[in-house]
Design an enzyme around this catalytic site. Structure first.
Site, PDB file in Angstrom:
ATOM      1  N   PHE A 377       0.807  -1.217   0.000  1.00 20.63           N
ATOM      2  CA  PHE A 377       0.000   0.000   0.000  1.00 20.63           C
ATOM      3  C   PHE A 377       0.845   1.273   0.000  1.00 20.63           C
ATOM      4  O   PHE A 377       0.875   2.003  -0.975  1.00 20.63           O
ATOM      5  CB  PHE A 377      -0.988  -0.022   1.172  1.00 20.63           C
ATOM      6  CG  PHE A 377      -2.075  -1.036   0.989  1.00 20.63           C
ATOM      7  CD1 PHE A 377      -3.277  -0.698   0.396  1.00 20.63           C
ATOM      8  CD2 PHE A 377      -1.873  -2.351   1.380  1.00 20.63           C
ATOM      9  CE1 PHE A 377      -4.282  -1.641   0.206  1.00 20.63           C
ATOM     10  CE2 PHE A 377      -2.868  -3.310   1.192  1.00 20.63           C
ATOM     11  CZ  PHE A 377      -4.075  -2.960   0.596  1.00 20.63           C
ATOM     12  N   GLU A 378       1.531   1.564   1.073  1.00 22.37           N
ATOM     13  CA  GLU A 378       2.229   2.839   1.158  1.00 22.37           C
ATOM     14  C   GLU A 378       3.542   2.651   1.904  1.00 22.37           C
ATOM     15  O   GLU A 378       3.604   2.801   3.118  1.00 22.37           O
ATOM     16  CB  GLU A 378       1.339   3.871   1.863  1.00 22.37           C
ATOM     17  CG  GLU A 378       1.855   5.294   1.745  1.00 22.37           C
ATOM     18  CD  GLU A 378       0.892   6.286   2.355  1.00 22.37           C
ATOM     19  OE1 GLU A 378       0.209   6.987   1.594  1.00 22.37           O
ATOM     20  OE2 GLU A 378       0.812   6.359   3.595  1.00 22.37           O
TER      21      GLU A 378
END
Length: 540
Positions: A377-378
């Site tokens: 995701f991040e």
């Protein structure tokens, strides 16, 4: 002296090359998978010297890959030129394991490669590896392979029936939709796993090249032709135009998936991806690279490699005399330009300012510690491609961790299951330390190993980090100041596992190795790490 093209022309992770000529300019688009921005486009005027000029999928309205698994994202773009526009079609794949792929196909356009590209137009989701063919009557045709989820398929090694032929349908530019019937025009050869279709027209024939055999050591470029665009297509007399599948001694292995191009004076060439495995385990630590082969048309109306066989050559004749522009052995940045150097990318997210900044502190790349290394995701990881079997990378990091959940440093990275990282962190007994986090191919669990144990205590201030990769071996180093001697830390690690074949093995992943900087903070405080230097040097 005849000028030569030396393969691979695009070293390091540059697979699925789609080539397009406009006048005297050649462009090659390659897959970028989960790396952001999406699609690499290189330019050349002589087929010998190539330069990265654009990554067109650069904003959230075009591409958001947060949550995409490893080796998903942008698969097999196709670049073309027609009606005063460059056209780029591509797939954003959202699932890897199991029976499904969830592959969404789009079209973007631009008046020039270096210009801002349009927002995408959605096309379909029936399969991946799309291409767009502009016929000489003005009609446009969209092709992609069809994915059949009903057959056994798991772990990145699908059975051949999952690759259910090449679909063709007309694209209406006015309505920006597919129109008319969908037809399955080519089932492929007995090699199976048909994908990567590209059409071109010559002397009244429609020629179709596809990739077959999977993107491992049985890979091939297969060719067929028909008098009508929707078939039936007859197979090339040799079936495969390019392949190394029966020649394990060939320097360029895994040869397949490419596209035909002609020079202004009619000379024929064909791109293909390839891999250069290292002994003894035949692991391609540079991933899938781009190569180019000289071809000839014979009296039977079929295309052949100029060398008379199907095995690709390392050196082939260039279309005209030209000088080779030497590439630098050392690429160095101090992050003084206010923009990320072009060779760097990051992972998945279009919201780059949440993971890095070049303005918070002049002359530094600041990474904001986000999710764990390997997150889908991040994660704050900024890196460049490994382009040589042996190299050295160095960086300098300022980082003040307060917990072991905060780590920043240097990494040799492929995906969540295949990486080595040298990080500055905190240990409750030793204080600030430098240590190693390693995941040497542990699929599917992604369990870490700690080859340097709790690490080595380091003083306050900037810490210099380095790694040397020599073929299959990696050694990490650190020092406190430029006046200090580099100190080895930990044992020699298996660099060869940071490869396509490492971990879960052939077809389990197919991107490439990167060298770069990372920071994570699983406490959720987004502790920043400042990097004021990065150096990449090819080693002999």
């Amino acid at each position: 002296m005849v000028a030569t093209i030396r393969n691979p022309i695009l070293p390091g992770f540059n697979p699925d090359p789609s080539i397009c000529r406009v006048g005297d300019d050649y462009y090659i688009a390659t897959s970028t998978f989960e790396w952001y921005p999406g699609v690499q486009i290189h330019h050349s005027r002589d087929l010998v010297n190539w330069r990265l000029v654009r990554r067109p999928l650069e904003r959230a309205s075009q591409l958001d890959m947060r949550g995409n698994p490893d080796s998903c994202g942008i698969w097999a773009p196709c670049l073309s030129y027609s009606d005063g526009l460059f056209w780029l079609v591509y797939t954003d794949v959202k699932r890897f394991d199991g029976n499904f792929k969830d592959a969404h196909n789009y079209i973007v356009t631009a008046e020039a490669v270096e210009a801002t590209w349009s927002d995408p137009v959605y096309v379909n989701s029936s399969g991946f590896d799309p291409s767009l063919f502009h016929d000489d009557d003005g009609r446009k045709w969209f092709l992609n392979m069809q994915w059949n989820h009903r057959t056994e398929s798991f772990g990145g090694a699908p059975k051949s029936p999952a690759f259910d032929g090449i679909l063709l349908q007309e694209w209406d530019e006015r309505t920006r939709r597919l129109v008319g019937p969908v037809k399955n025009i080519f089932a492929g050869s007995s090699l199976g796993l048909v994908e990567g279709p590209h059409l071109f027209k010559r002397n009244g024939w429609y020629y179709l090249t596809v990739a077959e055999g999977g993107t491992g050591y049985d890979h091939a470029v297969t060719m067929a032709r028909s008098r009508t665009i929707d078939g039936p297509y007859e197979m090339h007399p040799n079936t495969h135009l390019i392949t190394s599948k029966n020649h394990p001694e060939a320097a360029l292995q895994r040869a397949g998936h490419g596209q035909y191009v002609e020079t202004p004076d009619g000379q024929a060439y064909h791109t293909h991806l390839c891999g250069r495995p290292l002994p003894p385990k035949r692991r391609c630590t540079l991933g899938r690279e781009t190569a180019l082969q000289k071809c000839v048309w014979r009296e039977d109306g079929w295309l052949y490699l100029e060398n008379g066989g199907a095995v690709p050559d390392v050196t082939v004749p260039a279309p005209a005399d030209t000088s080779v522009v030497a590439q630098p052995d050392v690429v160095e940045t101090d992050f003084d330009e206010g923009a990320l150097p072009f060779e760097f990318q990051w992972l998945r997210t279009p919201v780059a300012d949440r993971i890095f900044s070049l303005t918070w502190r002049e002359g530094h790349l600041r990474l904001f510690g986000r999710e764990s290394i390997g997150s889908w995701f991040e994660q704050a990881l900024v890196a460049r491609r490994q382009e040589h079997h042996s190299f050295r990378a160095e960086t300098v990091v300022e980082f003040a961790p307060e917990t072991y959940q905060q780590v920043a440093g240097l990494t040799h990275y492929y995906n969540r299951h295949k990486f080595h990282a040298l990080g500055v962190t905190w240990h409750e007994k030793l204080g600030r330390v430098v240590t190693i986090l390693s995941c040497p191919g542990d699929f599917p669990h992604g369990r870490l190993e700690f080859p340097a144990g709790s690490g080595v205590a380091v003083p306050e201030g900037p810490i210099h980090l380095a790694m040397e990769v020599r073929d299959n071996d990696l050694q990490f180093y650190w020092r406190a100041t430029e006046r200090d001697t580099w100190q080895a830390i930990g044992p020699v690690l298996d660099a060869g596992v940071v490869s396509d074949e490492g971990g879960r093995g052939e077809h389990g992943s197919f991107t490439g190795a990167f060298a770069g900087m990372f920071a994570f903070d699983t406490s959720g405080n987004a502790l920043p790490a400042d990097f004021d230097h990065f150096r990449y040097q090819a080693l002999m």
